[in-house]
Design an enzyme around this catalytic site. Structure first.
Site, short mmCIF file in Angstrom:
data_model
loop_
_atom_site.label_atom_id
_atom_site.label_comp_id
_atom_site.label_asym_id
_atom_site.label_seq_id
_atom_site.Cartn_x
_atom_site.Cartn_y
_atom_site.Cartn_z
N CYS A 317 51.18 54.75 22.35
CA CYS A 317 51.88 54.29 23.54
C CYS A 317 52.72 55.41 24.16
CB CYS A 317 52.78 53.12 23.15
SG CYS A 317 53.64 52.44 24.54
N ARG A 416 47.94 43.88 31.17
CA ARG A 416 49.01 44.03 30.19
C ARG A 416 50.22 44.77 30.76
NH1 ARG A 416 50.90 47.09 25.72
NH2 ARG A 416 51.32 45.61 24.05
#
Ligand code: RVP
Length: 499
Positions: A317, A416
């Protein structure tokens, strides 16, 4: 003026647990890792619990039906990735719910017209030495025979010998009938000294194969996570865009727990999604991700059954770098756990929390539990195993598995990361990567669980709840972190490869 936090945002590696008194009965064999996954009232039991506090991430590279079966068999839950069509995701859920422990759909199949060469090539490709011979070569065709390595001799038999001439024909096979239970199948296996028992329907069509070794494995998994019909429990990720189409399909497929998968869950879209699900279905739904008290309470008041914690800590991430939002995973978890405990004291409703992302070492899991998490969600950890859906490759001298973030261009999971407005992924919040291949899920989980239980015993705790109440946690200084690893010695080669 902006609000400034006085404390820096911290990660798991900045903390350690202090041992408490270990009583004689406090041994790993006596430790239970059973943990709630959905909210429940004081004095009552949650509708769904996990037998180990592990969930696999809502990611293409991690959670498909294969991982879901493997993890449920060990006592945890997978949330099948939502960045695929509604039909494909529902099909994966259906496969998990339809999976009968010990009964496998035959993966190596040929027809009587194939040759020994075909058998050998198939064996080489799949590694399976049992080949089902059906009229059309499909796993559910009419069963005409079985070939195992006992049926041919590579050194004597011609490669073009027809399967029909050396298979064990159906008339000589011991088989089970549709609807047989696993324990009845096992009795036949034992009685006739078989390695494999085919199960056929009334028309002689092949349904499953039951292998002796799988029955043994089934027996060895006392923590299997099963619903009341003895099917594996499975979760699925949804988003705040197409839920009116996705949720009905997933519920119809038999999903046990839904979770809204989002990098930032503190939004009105999440509230609406939860309210839609609660108004229309009797379904469990988790929400997130949040990193503070306000986000937690917002989702709980909207009706969430559990809340996921963590922004920007995932191994793949780059949200913090790309957007400058997030919070150290430990700080986020500590604050949310305090809010959860307060909420419980005030209302008598316990809302489980899941620490999502940023677990690097096994001890981080124990720390997360001690800090108040009821379970953890991991991506990188599970991506390394045989059971993850990605390719295993050789890079240099090492085997690796592919692993990419849901915010990467490869996954293109714009829902998302959506914050309204234009649909699509404007910029990446995740990377495409490799992780070192680590073998089978079961083997690795056993080791990790062994470490967690051992630490819990050091902390004098026989359950996660007890650990949360008793844990004493200290911050570590930068210099004491050095002291914690091997230091001031010259490591031998053999130690360099150890984690
Ligand atoms: P980790 O276990 O550290 O690999 O983290 C997995 C978590 O990272 C996921 O559960 C999810 O919350 C988050 N994630 C997934 N994709 C991305 C991304 O592309 N940024 N982040």
């Amino acid at each position: 003026m902006a609000y400034y936090y006085t404390e820096p945002s911290r990660t798991f590696s900045e903390y350690l647990l202090l041992p408490n008194l270990t009583t004689k009965d406090c041994t790993p064999a006596n430790v239970s890792l059973k943990t709630p996954i959905v909210k429940f009232k004081k004095g009552e039991k949650p509708d769904v619990s996990l037998n180990i506090p592990f969930s696999s991430a809502v990611m293409q590279a991690v959670s498909d039906h294969g991982m879901a079966v493997a993890l449920a068999r060990c006592g945890g839950i997978s949330f099948i990735f939502g960045s695929q069509s509604v039909q494909d995701q529902a099909e994966m859920v259906r496969k998990v719910k339809g999976y009968k422990a010990g009964f496998v759909v035959s993966r190596s199949n040929l027809t009587p017209d194939h040759t020994l060469k075909d058998v050998l090539q198939l064996k080489e490709k799949t590694g399976h030495s049992t080949v089902a011979i059906t009229d059309n070569g499909s796993p559910t065709g009419k069963l005409l025979g079985i070939v195992t390595s006992r049926d041919y001799r590579v050194s004597r038999d011609a490669q073009d010998k027809r399967v029909a001439d050396f298979m064990t024909p159906f008339s000589s096979l011991i088989y089970g009938k549709s609807g047989i239970t696993l324990s009845e199948a096992n009795d036949l296996i034992w009685e006739h000294k078989l390695n494999c028992l085919p199960i056929v329907d009334g028309h002689q069509n092949l349904e499953y194969l039951v292998f002796r070794k799988d029955y043994d494995a089934h027996k060895e998994n006392p923590l299997e996570l099963l619903d009341s019909n003895k099917s594996y429990i499975v979760g699925a990720g949804i988003n705040t865009k197409d839920y009116e189409e996705r949720v009905p399909a997933l519920v119809e497929a038999g999903v046990d727990v839904l979770v809204i998968d989002s990098s930032d869950g503190y939004s009105e879209w999440q509230r609406e999604t939860i309210q839609y699900v609660k108004a229309n279905f009797n379904a469990k739904i988790g929400a997130g991700n949040v990193v503070d008290r306000e986000g937690f309470l917002y989702l709980v008041e909207a009706g969430a059954d559990f809340v996921k914690v963590g922004i920007g800590g995932g191994s793949i991430c780059i949200t913090r770098e790309a957007k400058g939002i997030g919070r150290g995973q430990a700080s986020a978890l500590i604050e949310v756990a305090q809010a959860r405990d307060e909420y419980y004291r005030e209302t008598g409703i316990y809302v489980p929390i899941c620490s999502d992302g940023g677990i690097v070492h096994d001890y981080h899991i124990t720390l997360a539990l001690a800090m108040g998490a009821d379970f953890v969600m991991m991506g990188r950890y599970f991506a390394r195993f045989d059971e993850s859906p990605t390719r295993k490759l050789r890079v240099g001298n090492n085997f690796v598995k592919e692993f990419w973030g849901e915010g990467s261009n490869r996954a293109r999971n714009w829902q998302r990361y959506d914050t309204g407005g234009k649909q699509g992924l404007l910029f990446e919040e995740g990377v495409d990567s490799y992780v070192p291949y680590a073998g089978s899920l079961q083997e690795n989980l056993d080791k990790t669980i062994g470490k967690i239980k051992s630490t819990m015993c050091n902390c004098g705790s026989l359950s996660i709840e007890e650990l949360q109440q008793k844990a004493r946690i200290t911050l570590v200084s930068a210099t004491s972190i050095v002291e914690g690893g091997a230091h001031d010695v010259i490591l031998k080669e053999s130690s360099l490869s150890e984690e």
